[in-house]
Write a protein that holds these residues in place. Structure first.
Motif, PDB file in Angstrom:
ATOM      1  N   VAL A   1      -4.520   2.889  -5.461  1.00 51.17           N
ATOM      2  CA  VAL A   1      -4.870   1.704  -4.673  1.00 51.17           C
ATOM      3  C   VAL A   1      -5.459   0.624  -5.574  1.00 51.17           C
ATOM      4  O   VAL A   1      -5.077  -0.549  -5.497  1.00 51.17           O
ATOM      5  N   GLU A   2      -6.396   1.018  -6.440  1.00 43.79           N
ATOM      6  CA  GLU A   2      -7.011   0.051  -7.348  1.00 43.79           C
ATOM      7  C   GLU A   2      -5.972  -0.532  -8.297  1.00 43.79           C
ATOM      8  O   GLU A   2      -5.986  -1.730  -8.595  1.00 43.79           O
TER       9      GLU A   2
ATOM     10  N   SER B   1      -0.037   3.028   6.290  1.00 45.21           N
ATOM     11  CA  SER B   1      -0.802   2.191   7.217  1.00 45.21           C
ATOM     12  C   SER B   1      -2.100   1.665   6.622  1.00 45.21           C
ATOM     13  O   SER B   1      -2.512   0.539   6.906  1.00 45.21           O
ATOM     14  N   GLU B   2      -2.762   2.462   5.778  1.00 46.19           N
ATOM     15  CA  GLU B   2      -4.038   2.028   5.217  1.00 46.19           C
ATOM     16  C   GLU B   2      -3.887   0.933   4.160  1.00 46.19           C
ATOM     17  O   GLU B   2      -4.870   0.340   3.714  1.00 46.19           O
TER      18      GLU B   2
ATOM     19  N   VAL C   1      -2.808  -5.022   1.664  1.00 46.40           N
ATOM     20  CA  VAL C   1      -2.203  -5.150   0.339  1.00 46.40           C
ATOM     21  C   VAL C   1      -0.730  -5.519   0.475  1.00 46.40           C
ATOM     22  O   VAL C   1      -0.214  -6.365  -0.258  1.00 46.40           O
ATOM     23  N   LYS C   2      -0.058  -4.887   1.433  1.00 47.38           N
ATOM     24  CA  LYS C   2       1.364  -5.152   1.677  1.00 47.38           C
ATOM     25  C   LYS C   2       1.592  -6.614   2.057  1.00 47.38           C
ATOM     26  O   LYS C   2       2.486  -7.280   1.508  1.00 47.38           O
ATOM     27  N   LEU C   3       0.771  -7.129   2.957  1.00 44.93           N
ATOM     28  CA  LEU C   3       0.944  -8.507   3.411  1.00 44.93           C
ATOM     29  C   LEU C   3       0.680  -9.496   2.280  1.00 44.93           C
ATOM     30  O   LEU C   3       1.378 -10.508   2.152  1.00 44.93           O
ATOM     31  N   GLN C   4      -0.301  -9.192   1.442  1.00 50.59           N
ATOM     32  CA  GLN C   4      -0.587 -10.064   0.299  1.00 50.59           C
ATOM     33  C   GLN C   4       0.587 -10.071  -0.676  1.00 50.59           C
ATOM     34  O   GLN C   4       0.974 -11.127  -1.192  1.00 50.59           O
TER      35      GLN C   4
ATOM     36  N   THR D   1       5.706  -4.435   9.815  1.00 45.46           N
ATOM     37  CA  THR D   1       4.334  -3.933   9.784  1.00 45.46           C
ATOM     38  C   THR D   1       3.833  -3.762  11.220  1.00 45.46           C
ATOM     39  O   THR D   1       3.915  -4.698  12.018  1.00 45.46           O
ATOM     40  N   PRO D   2       3.333  -2.583  11.588  1.00 44.73           N
ATOM     41  CA  PRO D   2       2.955  -2.308  12.986  1.00 44.73           C
ATOM     42  C   PRO D   2       2.060  -3.367  13.615  1.00 44.73           C
ATOM     43  O   PRO D   2       2.342  -3.849  14.715  1.00 44.73           O
ATOM     44  N   SER D   3       0.994  -3.775  12.943  1.00 40.36           N
ATOM     45  CA  SER D   3       0.060  -4.734  13.539  1.00 40.36           C
ATOM     46  C   SER D   3       0.719  -6.104  13.739  1.00 40.36           C
ATOM     47  O   SER D   3       0.370  -6.834  14.665  1.00 40.36           O
TER      48      SER D   3
END
Length: 480
Positions: A189-190, A249-250, A254-257, A285-287
């Motif tokens: 993630v980092e 999902s978590e 990051v995905k949207l950026q 993306t679900p949301s």
């Protein structure tokens, strides 16, 4: 004796000596005798280091830098970090613990003692961690802080320092020098967030240089003084991001950026189909998808706009037809009808498109851009040429020009471009003013088609004959 992380056997356990010395050293430092305390600690540190006692050496080096930090003696602190990290036979674990401890003080030093002291410690830590694989992650974190500092100077310029643009370029260069994708000690993630920071700063520099190039009247994406080198680096960095990882999902933010920056890259190079794909990833993306009247609606609209703007090919056609078949699109009347027009083999007269869709589309963010509106006109013309090629074997240039709502020169240029691209087959007889959309066929081709047609005909005759016989047999059994 036990074995340390370096593989060396521990010769002696200095824990009792360390337990005894640390309180004494602390008392001496508090009494204003810092140098005397440091001398005692350095002496025991050497013994523990030579004895390969990792635990004791770590405690001692941390005690040394901590006493100096508490005394606000930053000159001595920077010197000790440099010296202790370069000591002969120094244990890696001790260096790592010392560096991590110093990093934990950075925010407090910047807030309490000012940027100058903070920068001195930052440079010391970058010097100490350079070239050491076991310190690659701490070095990346320190460098990220320094890059953010230079970016802040760009946002809030300070007199007598670097020009703002140079501060931004410095920030980008600092991060771009780090190949974090190869760091095994950094969490995934980092690592991904770090790569996105590299991309973000490259994007900022690219846009800045493009603006400067445009303002000087020398805009050329191939010029070194434009932002093209940064755009190329941005694309290279984007390939280091695992898109499967972004689907979790978590990792949604990051995905949207990531896809926001990729959209900007695609628009810079007018790669409309890629932009449509990026928006499709966002829409999935679900949301986002659940927000049918907000972000989900916006993302779906942009998918429609950019897939319509993309040049026609198999991939674009496939995406457009799949989008048209999606029930979610039916809720967007204008966008649904726009895609329907492109997926139907009927002419789209541009004046009619302007009257029907223009008032709405020209108010959108996408088509308020004149370049995008002109490209939509081009896509409409190309669609019309494909439809004409499907229904006409031959057509006069005058009639073709009228159907396309273009001048004769524009119609011919468009047709030639599509022929070169392989979208349609055509030949123009200029003296006769006729366009042929069907290639001359050889006798062999005609015979092959005739043979194929005859086989189909005989197959139908045989199937019909068998059906008639079956019906007659059934009738005979009924009469009997």
């Amino acid at each position: 004796m036990s074995e340390t992380a370096t593989g060396k056997l521990q010769q002696k356990d200095f824990t009792p000596e360390v337990d005894e010395l640390l309180p004494q050293a602390t008392s001496l430092a508090q009494a204003g005798q810092l140098q005397e305390a440091l001398e005692k600690l350095f002496a025991l540190e050497k013994q523990a280091r030579n004895g390969s006692d990792l635990k004791s050496t770590t405690r001692l080096v941390q005690a040394i830098v901590e006493l100096e930090y508490d005394a606000r003696d930053y000159v001595q602190l920077n010197s000790s970090i440099n010296v202790l990290s370069k000591k002969h036979g120094q244990l890696k674990g001790a260096i790592q613990a010392m560096v991590e401890l110093a990093i934990s003080w950075l925010d407090d030093i910047k807030e309490r003692d000012g940027t100058e002291k903070w920068l001195e410690l930052i440079e010391t830590l970058r010097s100490v961690t350079e070239g050491k694989l076991f310190l690659e992650t701490p070095r990346a974190r320190v460098t990220l802080s320094l890059a953010h500092h230079h970016e802040a100077l760009y946002r809030n310029p300070t007199p007598k320092l670097l020009p703002p643009r140079d501060s931004l370029i410095t920030a980008s260069d600092l991060l771009s020098d780090l190949q974090v994708e190869t760091y095994s000690s950094m969490e995934r993630v980092e690592k991904t967030k770090f790569i996105l920071e590299q991309m973000r700063l490259l994007l900022e520099v690219a846009k800045l240089k493009d603006t400067e190039s445009s303002n000087t009247g020398k805009e050329d994406k191939n010029m070194l003084n434009s932002g093209e080198p940064e755009w190329v680096k941005l694309r290279v960095q984007s390939r280091k991001v695992n898109e499967q990882f972004l689907k979790e999902s978590e990792n949604e933010s990051v995905k949207l950026q990531f896809y926001d920056m990729m959209v900007q890259y695609g628009l810079r190079h007018h790669a409309y189909l890629d932009v449509a794909k990026y928006y499709h990833k966002v829409w999935e993306t679900p949301s986002i998808k659940e927000d049918v009247s907000g972000k989900g609606k916006t993302a779906l609209e942009h998918i429609v706009y950019y897939v319509a703007l993309a040049p026609h090919d198999n991939e674009q056609s496939d995406m457009m037809h799949r989008l048209f078949a999606d029930s979610a699109l039916e809720k967007l009347e204008v966008q649904y009808n726009l895609i329907k027009s492109f997926t139907t083999d009927e002419l789209m007269r541009w004046p009619g498109i302007v009257d029907v869709f223009g008032p709405f589309l020209r108010k959108t963010e996408v088509f308020s851009n004149d370049k995008h509106w002109e490209d939509l006109h081009t896509r409409v013309i190309e669609h019309n040429v494909r439809v004409i090629a499907k229904y006409y074997t031959r057509i006069t240039l005058v009639r073709l020009t009228a159907l396309l709502d273009l001048t004769p020169q524009q119609a011919e240029e468009t047709l030639c471009r599509l022929v070169v691209a392989g979208t349609v087959w055509a030949r123009v007889d200029r003296p006769a003013g006729i366009v042929n959309f069907r290639n001359k066929r050889s006798a062999e081709d005609v015979m092959n088609d005739w043979s194929s047609d005859m086989q189909k005909l005989l197959g139908l005759v045989e199937k019909t004959w068998m059906g008639v016989n079956a019906a007659q047999a059934a009738q005979a059994r009924v009469n009997a």
